[in-house]
Write a protein that holds these residues in place. Sequence first.
Motif, PDB file in Angstrom:
ATOM      1  N   ASP A 211      29.114  83.071  66.851  1.00  8.38           N
ATOM      2  CA  ASP A 211      28.072  83.686  67.669  1.00  8.38           C
ATOM      3  C   ASP A 211      26.791  82.866  67.543  1.00  8.38           C
ATOM      4  O   ASP A 211      26.390  82.474  66.445  1.00  8.38           O
ATOM      5  N   SER A 212      26.139  82.604  68.683  1.00  9.88           N
ATOM      6  CA  SER A 212      24.906  81.811  68.665  1.00  9.88           C
ATOM      7  C   SER A 212      23.847  82.427  67.758  1.00  9.88           C
ATOM      8  O   SER A 212      23.032  81.717  67.170  1.00  9.88           O
ATOM      9  N   ASN A 213      23.868  83.747  67.597  1.00 12.09           N
ATOM     10  CA  ASN A 213      22.891  84.414  66.736  1.00 12.09           C
ATOM     11  C   ASN A 213      23.155  84.165  65.253  1.00 12.09           C
ATOM     12  O   ASN A 213      22.270  84.373  64.424  1.00 12.09           O
ATOM     13  N   GLN A 214      24.393  83.725  64.918  1.00  8.77           N
ATOM     14  CA  GLN A 214      24.666  83.343  63.540  1.00  8.77           C
ATOM     15  C   GLN A 214      24.079  81.977  63.219  1.00  8.77           C
ATOM     16  O   GLN A 214      23.765  81.682  62.065  1.00  8.77           O
ATOM     17  N   ILE A 215      23.952  81.141  64.242  1.00 11.78           N
ATOM     18  CA  ILE A 215      23.435  79.787  64.037  1.00 11.78           C
ATOM     19  C   ILE A 215      21.921  79.817  63.931  1.00 11.78           C
ATOM     20  O   ILE A 215      21.321  79.213  63.038  1.00 11.78           O
ATOM     21  N   ILE A 216      21.294  80.516  64.857  1.00 12.66           N
ATOM     22  CA  ILE A 216      19.847  80.730  64.809  1.00 12.66           C
ATOM     23  C   ILE A 216      19.607  82.227  64.939  1.00 12.66           C
ATOM     24  O   ILE A 216      19.936  82.830  65.964  1.00 12.66           O
ATOM     25  N   GLU A 217      19.072  82.821  63.901  1.00 15.39           N
ATOM     26  CA  GLU A 217      18.857  84.270  63.889  1.00 15.39           C
ATOM     27  C   GLU A 217      17.987  84.684  65.066  1.00 15.39           C
ATOM     28  O   GLU A 217      16.923  84.110  65.316  1.00 15.39           O
ATOM     29  N   GLY A 218      18.457  85.681  65.808  1.00 20.70           N
ATOM     30  CA  GLY A 218      17.696  86.185  66.944  1.00 20.70           C
ATOM     31  C   GLY A 218      17.685  85.262  68.138  1.00 20.70           C
ATOM     32  O   GLY A 218      16.802  85.373  68.989  1.00 20.70           O
ATOM     33  N   PHE A 219      18.673  84.348  68.234  1.00 19.78           N
ATOM     34  CA  PHE A 219      18.691  83.381  69.339  1.00 19.78           C
ATOM     35  C   PHE A 219      18.623  84.066  70.701  1.00 19.78           C
ATOM     36  O   PHE A 219      17.942  83.598  71.613  1.00 19.78           O
ATOM     37  N   SER A 220      19.332  85.170  70.869  1.00 26.27           N
ATOM     38  CA  SER A 220      19.410  85.820  72.178  1.00 26.27           C
ATOM     39  C   SER A 220      18.170  86.648  72.511  1.00 26.27           C
ATOM     40  O   SER A 220      18.042  87.152  73.622  1.00 26.27           O
ATOM     41  N   GLN A 221      17.251  86.807  71.557  1.00 29.14           N
ATOM     42  CA  GLN A 221      16.067  87.616  71.804  1.00 29.14           C
ATOM     43  C   GLN A 221      14.970  86.781  72.463  1.00 29.14           C
ATOM     44  O   GLN A 221      14.820  85.595  72.182  1.00 29.14           O
ATOM     45  N   ALA A 222      14.219  87.410  73.335  1.00 28.76           N
ATOM     46  CA  ALA A 222      13.144  86.717  74.055  1.00 28.76           C
ATOM     47  C   ALA A 222      11.875  86.714  73.204  1.00 28.76           C
ATOM     48  O   ALA A 222      10.934  87.458  73.453  1.00 28.76           O
ATOM     49  N   GLN A 223      11.875  85.887  72.161  1.00 27.98           N
ATOM     50  CA  GLN A 223      10.723  85.779  71.270  1.00 27.98           C
ATOM     51  C   GLN A 223      10.360  84.316  71.073  1.00 27.98           C
ATOM     52  O   GLN A 223      11.213  83.429  71.193  1.00 27.98           O
ATOM     53  N   ILE A 224       9.077  84.079  70.747  1.00 28.37           N
ATOM     54  CA  ILE A 224       8.660  82.715  70.425  1.00 28.37           C
ATOM     55  C   ILE A 224       9.266  82.339  69.085  1.00 28.37           C
ATOM     56  O   ILE A 224       8.932  82.922  68.049  1.00 28.37           O
ATOM     57  N   LYS A 225      10.174  81.396  69.109  1.00 27.18           N
ATOM     58  CA  LYS A 225      10.880  80.985  67.902  1.00 27.18           C
ATOM     59  C   LYS A 225      10.643  79.527  67.549  1.00 27.18           C
ATOM     60  O   LYS A 225      10.995  79.074  66.467  1.00 27.18           O
ATOM     61  N   THR A 226      10.050  78.768  68.478  1.00 30.27           N
ATOM     62  CA  THR A 226       9.955  77.331  68.248  1.00 30.27           C
ATOM     63  C   THR A 226       8.836  76.720  69.086  1.00 30.27           C
ATOM     64  O   THR A 226       8.355  77.316  70.047  1.00 30.27           O
ATOM     65  N   ILE A 227       8.424  75.521  68.670  1.00 35.37           N
ATOM     66  CA  ILE A 227       7.585  74.671  69.505  1.00 35.37           C
ATOM     67  C   ILE A 227       8.420  73.434  69.808  1.00 35.37           C
ATOM     68  O   ILE A 227       8.939  72.786  68.901  1.00 35.37           O
ATOM     69  N   ARG A 228       8.555  73.119  71.087  1.00 30.77           N
ATOM     70  CA  ARG A 228       9.333  71.966  71.512  1.00 30.77           C
ATOM     71  C   ARG A 228       8.365  70.834  71.840  1.00 30.77           C
ATOM     72  O   ARG A 228       7.510  70.976  72.712  1.00 30.77           O
ATOM     73  N   VAL A 229       8.486  69.714  71.133  1.00 29.35           N
ATOM     74  CA  VAL A 229       7.553  68.592  71.280  1.00 29.35           C
ATOM     75  C   VAL A 229       8.331  67.357  71.725  1.00 29.35           C
ATOM     76  O   VAL A 229       9.297  66.948  71.070  1.00 29.35           O
ATOM     77  N   LYS A 230       7.885  66.758  72.832  1.00 33.89           N
ATOM     78  CA  LYS A 230       8.547  65.552  73.334  1.00 33.89           C
ATOM     79  C   LYS A 230       7.969  64.309  72.659  1.00 33.89           C
ATOM     80  O   LYS A 230       6.753  64.158  72.534  1.00 33.89           O
ATOM     81  N   ASN A 231       8.870  63.426  72.213  1.00 36.67           N
ATOM     82  CA  ASN A 231       8.499  62.093  71.709  1.00 36.67           C
ATOM     83  C   ASN A 231       7.413  62.159  70.637  1.00 36.67           C
ATOM     84  O   ASN A 231       6.386  61.476  70.709  1.00 36.67           O
ATOM     85  N   MET A 232       7.632  62.955  69.638  1.00 33.18           N
ATOM     86  CA  MET A 232       6.688  63.090  68.524  1.00 33.18           C
ATOM     87  C   MET A 232       6.759  61.844  67.645  1.00 33.18           C
ATOM     88  O   MET A 232       7.839  61.446  67.184  1.00 33.18           O
TER      89      MET A 232
END
Length: 308
Positions: A211-232
């Motif tokens: 289950d995707s939620n086992q890989i990242i806890e709360g993956f299916s929930q609509a919450q801010i979980k990350t910042i995605r940065v291009k070419n850091m």
Amino acid sequence: MIEIQNITVQFGGNKVLNDISMTFEQGEMIGLVAPNGTGKSTFMNVLMNYVKPLKGKVVFKDSLSYSNKSNEVKIHKFVSMMPDQSDLYNHLSGREHLKMFATMWQSDVKLIDETIEALNMKHYVNKKTGTYSLGMRQRLCFAMQIVANTEIMMMDEVMNGLDPNNVEIISNLLLQKKAEGKIIIIASHLLDNLEKYADRIFLFNKGKLVDSNQIIEGFSQAQIKTIRVKNMASDTKKQFQELFPTIKLQTLTNGMSLIHLPSSEASLLSSLTSFLVERNVVDFAFGKVTLNDLYSMYYHEDQNVPAI
């Protein structure tokens, strides 16, 4: 309902499916995601009894399982898999294919014209399928399963060869069928689309469904979980890890860096934003880890791959 009990499938010394147990309920759309050759198609073929497991069984409503031919006939009255384009008869029209499926599953013939209308097939449905383009053939295969109107529907790469408009049309029709209480199981590489509509998403790892939620806890929930940065830049990553040692930073093979947030507190988000802006990093976005991110993390990273 589908209850999968300890299913194992082995080809030679390779366990393609390894002691899988889970339950799918009516009204669920299930997404299956994995590279080719990792078990998605085998899994659906077991559910259809096209592949017999080494051990375990699949149980459907009324405690039916594939214990004999009579039960298989009963199960296939309410379980179907979308036909492949190679299953089409080039000398028959699309409408003739739809009539054939409606007859085989004894469904309401009114569904034929309704489905033709919904999928914008009127201008070609009476032509022989040998004249169809790839996208037209794919829509017909999908229409055939919709016309069968079974309680459980399985689809392998249903969106293959379709343009964005037809992807949206088919997605909306799938949502309609889900609302009718059907179980829909979809294996797909069109991850953005699958993430929008699937209730649960499973990835394959060493013969297991994860289950995707086992890989990242709360993956299916609509919450801010990350910042995605291009070419850091490398020096910015080093500074980040020095200043925020407890926050995980991960860079994917496509160059995208993910900052995994322990919380979405305003003070933390403000501190991280200030850190990035002060170093002239402007191409970033707050959000959740996407399914594309998860796929890359799980299947393409040499490190940080979750252990199962």
